[in-house]
Design a protein around this motif. Sequence first.
Motif: not given
Length: 206
Positions: A24-25, A28-29, A31-32, A35
């Motif tokens: 997940t980490m 998220a890295s 995805g940020i 995005y």
Amino acid sequence: MTSASGGAPVGAGFTAVDYAIFITMLAASLGIGVYSAIRSRGQESAQNYLLGNRAMPPIPVVFSVVGSFISSGSLLGNPTEVYFHGTQVVVNQVGIFLGFIVIHQLILPTFYRLRLVSVNQYLVLRYKSSTIHKMGTLCQVGYHLFYMGVILYGPALTLATATGLAPSASVVLMGLVCTFYMTVVSNYQNNNEEGVKKHDSETKMQ
């Protein structure tokens, strides 16, 4: 807790929950960055994206600089240095503090007035020499090749200790994540800049 023989920790290794958090980490890295790049596509140039349109509030800038300045070498190396050799490493902070004052008072104002992004741009303006520009670029590339090797190897050893994952596999994994992140973001921002330039030229023609 260690084994009776004093060997490796008992029960060392990631559980399913640990792997879920780790994945997940990483997601998220990625995805940020993806995005942010997609959200600003066609709206911002690369300079606006990288510099926050030169209008960011101080607090986000502070967090960004601190996040960039503190590396795995600091997080893993400084406690180890203190453990083995005492707190004399704190003396380094005196030099760093003085260096920050020089940067704040002399270098940053010059870069800001000239609207520069990197030292390489300053070398071109100051010396007007492509040779010096290339030498500066090669020095930066060489420095970061060694630096990134050290910075990647530290977390790789940590992951190897915690998960049993080979350090080489950990280095490859983190390298792929960072490469993908930078490639996608850079690609989108290059497209943004081309789109902005095209829009400006069409507006002028009208």
